[in-house]
Design a protein around this motif. Structure first.
Motif, PDB file in Angstrom:
ATOM      1  N   TYR A 184      21.296   6.035  40.543  1.00  0.00           N
ATOM      2  CA  TYR A 184      20.833   6.397  39.200  1.00  0.00           C
ATOM      3  C   TYR A 184      20.502   7.885  39.245  1.00  0.00           C
ATOM      4  CZ  TYR A 184      20.456   1.573  37.512  1.00  0.00           C
ATOM      5  OH  TYR A 184      20.740   0.289  37.092  1.00  0.00           O
ATOM      6  N   LEU A 239      22.913  15.234  31.072  1.00  0.00           N
ATOM      7  CA  LEU A 239      23.335  13.997  30.429  1.00  0.00           C
ATOM      8  C   LEU A 239      24.848  13.967  30.230  1.00  0.00           C
ATOM      9  CD1 LEU A 239      20.372  13.881  27.932  1.00  0.00           C
ATOM     10  CD2 LEU A 239      20.828  12.165  29.701  1.00  0.00           C
ATOM     11  N   GLY A 242      26.460  12.658  33.225  1.00  0.00           N
ATOM     12  CA  GLY A 242      26.212  11.266  33.560  1.00  0.00           C
ATOM     13  C   GLY A 242      24.816  10.959  34.044  1.00  0.00           C
ATOM     14  N   ALA A 244      21.266   9.449  34.337  1.00  0.00           N
ATOM     15  CA  ALA A 244      20.646   8.226  33.841  1.00  0.00           C
ATOM     16  C   ALA A 244      19.225   8.477  33.358  1.00  0.00           C
ATOM     17  CB  ALA A 244      20.632   7.164  34.937  1.00  0.00           C
ATOM     18  N   TRP A 281      19.265  10.415  23.680  1.00  0.00           N
ATOM     19  CA  TRP A 281      20.295   9.788  24.508  1.00  0.00           C
ATOM     20  C   TRP A 281      19.878   8.384  24.975  1.00  0.00           C
ATOM     21  CZ3 TRP A 281      24.988  11.712  26.907  1.00  0.00           C
ATOM     22  CH2 TRP A 281      25.430  12.915  26.376  1.00  0.00           C
ATOM     23  N   THR A 283      17.274   7.465  26.827  1.00  0.00           N
ATOM     24  CA  THR A 283      16.729   7.358  28.182  1.00  0.00           C
ATOM     25  C   THR A 283      15.353   8.025  28.222  1.00  0.00           C
ATOM     26  OG1 THR A 283      17.183   7.688  30.542  1.00  0.00           O
ATOM     27  CG2 THR A 283      17.995   9.394  29.031  1.00  0.00           C
ATOM     28  N   SER A 418      16.423   3.416  31.727  1.00  0.00           N
ATOM     29  CA  SER A 418      17.559   4.265  31.370  1.00  0.00           C
ATOM     30  C   SER A 418      18.313   3.754  30.155  1.00  0.00           C
ATOM     31  CB  SER A 418      18.522   4.396  32.561  1.00  0.00           C
ATOM     32  OG  SER A 418      17.922   5.129  33.607  1.00  0.00           O
ATOM     33  N   ARG A 421      21.966   4.488  29.006  1.00  0.00           N
ATOM     34  CA  ARG A 421      22.449   5.403  30.047  1.00  0.00           C
ATOM     35  C   ARG A 421      22.448   4.727  31.420  1.00  0.00           C
ATOM     36  NH1 ARG A 421      23.032   7.191  25.867  1.00  0.00           N
ATOM     37  NH2 ARG A 421      25.066   6.360  26.387  1.00  0.00           N
ATOM     38  N   ASN A 422      22.111   3.455  31.451  1.00  0.00           N
ATOM     39  CA  ASN A 422      22.121   2.696  32.699  1.00  0.00           C
ATOM     40  C   ASN A 422      23.556   2.582  33.205  1.00  0.00           C
ATOM     41  OD1 ASN A 422      21.975   0.765  34.749  1.00  0.00           O
ATOM     42  ND2 ASN A 422      20.523  -0.524  33.651  1.00  0.00           N
TER      43      ASN A 422
END
Length: 476
Positions: A184, A239, A242, A244, A281, A283, A418, A421-422
């Motif tokens: 993560y 972000l 990628g 998280a 986003w 998260t 997250s 975004r997980n």
């Protein structure tokens, strides 16, 4: 047909190697085929398939006669059977499970538990020196890949990376190019001029906004921001790659030479800018903070998780509990302090922080704070080898069951912050039907003796991640 064996090793679930360039070609060498045999331990990782010959389908796996630690309870189950289908735990039963064609593993009463989770890890900053991490990118990535395999072989199937350029490493692991834990990533630590994570030399000053980046920033280890607008830009960049979660350093730190512990680094508007972007986003923001002032400012700005907190007072601990904020703690080993040069600024700061570790754990227990566990190992493969032992050291404050719950089910709850975004949707840290199949078959009962996890080479007989077996010493 494509080969399904490598030498005398029959390939079953999780034991997938790269095929020959054509079906008629010989199987690759052990190194190229990505079977790593190190110190007598078997590690068969998912390999890169060149597209000319498909790999065989993986079989289901049935663990028979195991005692289950499920990641949330305080006792082992009655003798049970666990069926893994693909990458998911499909069925758990105390009665026999009919699973024709499944690979059967005789547990013989051993403990089956979730893979371990380290909630404060720096995957790219362990196997290299600071100079290597900020200089030779190729070396740093290769060293980090090798360390990622070792991390998995210690039974850590997931890590929460809170600072460092781990995006490429994560991608290589997820694609099966190398073996390693789920990651993560937060991306670069977002810091301010002279904040924790600002490892620039004084000769790099003055900083020109919009000017050239330093090696530290180019490599993605950390990035300097000095206004809400810069925070927004750099947060969005992490972000975009990628991330998280986002990691900011709200106060001074031990390892940063120009970052006094008492200084609150970010202004509240700067912290709020990061929180706003993270929330946009879906998260959250985790903030490095030792002191009460840094923690309170971060909480006021909307930060959801405090990392460390070792210099906070009791009133701040109570506030963390009242606001339902996560506290990510680490039982930092004494060797991390004594390894710093005597007389150095870093050693002086460590001497100030270390006495607060035990008191912070006591405050977390007193106020029932949501507490995650991690290690925060930096620039030391020797210390990384003690990852399980650092977990076992929690018995100073917790029962073995409480410590194991923290390193499995509880840490998984933190990962779930997250949201969308997980990178690995599904239940982690638990053994229950429908959860992802990250499993350890363990010799002994870690709920009675947590030192079991400190010796993974001997005690972790099977290591499974995402339904694939990466270590199996029962067949040796």
């Amino acid at each position: 047909m494509c080969h399904k064996s490598f030498g005398s090793q029959e390939l079953t679930k999780g034991e997938v190697v790269a095929h020959a360039v054509s079906c008629a070609a010989a199987v690759f060498s052990a190194r190229t085929a990505f079977m790593i045999l190190r110190s007598g331990r078997e590690m068969l990782a998912a390999a890169l398939v060149l597209g000319l010959c498909a790999t065989a389908s993986a079989d289901d796996v049935l663990f028979e006669n195991v005692r289950i630690f499920d990641g949330k309870g305080a006792a082992l189950s009655a003798p049970s059977n666990v069926l893994v289908e693909g990458n998911v735990i499909a069925r758990i039963s105390t009665s026999p499970i009919a699973a024709e064609g499944a690979r059967r593993i005789a547990g013989n009463g051993r403990t089956l538990m979730p893979g371990l989770i380290d909630a404060h890890w720096h995957a790219m900053l362990i196997a290299s020196t600071p100079a290597e991490a900020m200089g030779d990118v190729g070396f740093a990535n290769l060293a980090a890949g090798d360390e990622a395999t070792d991390t998995l072989m210690r039974g850590f199937t997931t890590v929460r990376d809170v600072g460092g350029p781990a995006f490429g490493l994560k991608r290589a692991i997820d694609q099966g190019i190398i073996a390693g834990p789920r990651i993560y990533p937060s991306g670069a630590m977002i810091t301010v001029t002279s904040g924790h994570g600002d490892f620039r030399q004084l000769s790099d000053l003055p900083r020109t906004i919009g000017g050239l980046f330093t090696p530290m920033e180019r490599n993605g280890g950390s990035i300097v921001v000095d206004s809400p607008d810069e925070v927004r830009l750099r947060a969005r960049e992490q972000l975009m790659q990628g991330a998280a979660l986002l990691k900011l350093t709200a106060g001074g730190g031990v390892s940063s030479p120009h970052s006094p512990l008492d200084v609150t680094t970010f202004t509240e508007p700067e912290l709020r800018a990061a929180v706003e972007i993270a929330e946009n986003w879906g998260t959250y923001v985790a903030a490095h903070a030792f002191t009460s002032d840094a923690i309170r400012k971060a909480i006021a700005a909307g930060v959801k998780c405090i990392e460390h907190g070792f210099l906070m007072d009791e009133a701040t601990a109570k506030l963390i509990a009242e606001k339902d904020i996560w506290l990510s703690l680490q039982p930092l080993p004494e060797l991390m302090r004594t390894g710093l040069q005597e007389g150095s600024v870093e050693r002086a700061k460590a001497d100030e922080v270390w006495p607060g570790i035990g008191r912070t754990y006591e405050l977390a227990e007193k106020y029932k704070i949501k507490t995650a566990w991690g290690t925060d190992v930096l620039f030391s493969r020797a210390l990384a080898k003690q990852q399980g032992a650092i977990l076992a050291s929690l018995v100073r404050w917790y029962t073995p069951a409480e410590a194991l719950v923290m390193a499995t089910g509880t840490n998984a709850e933190l990962l779930a912050l997250s949201g969308l975004r997980n990178p690995y949707p599904g239940k982690l840290g638990l053994i229950e039907e429908g959860a992802l199949a990250d499993l350890l078959l363990v010799e002994g009962n870690p709920l009675e003796n947590l030192d079991v996890v400190a010796d993974p080479a001997n005690n972790f007989k099977i290591i499974m991640k995402d339904g694939l077996i990466y270590k199996n010493t029962l067949t040796q």
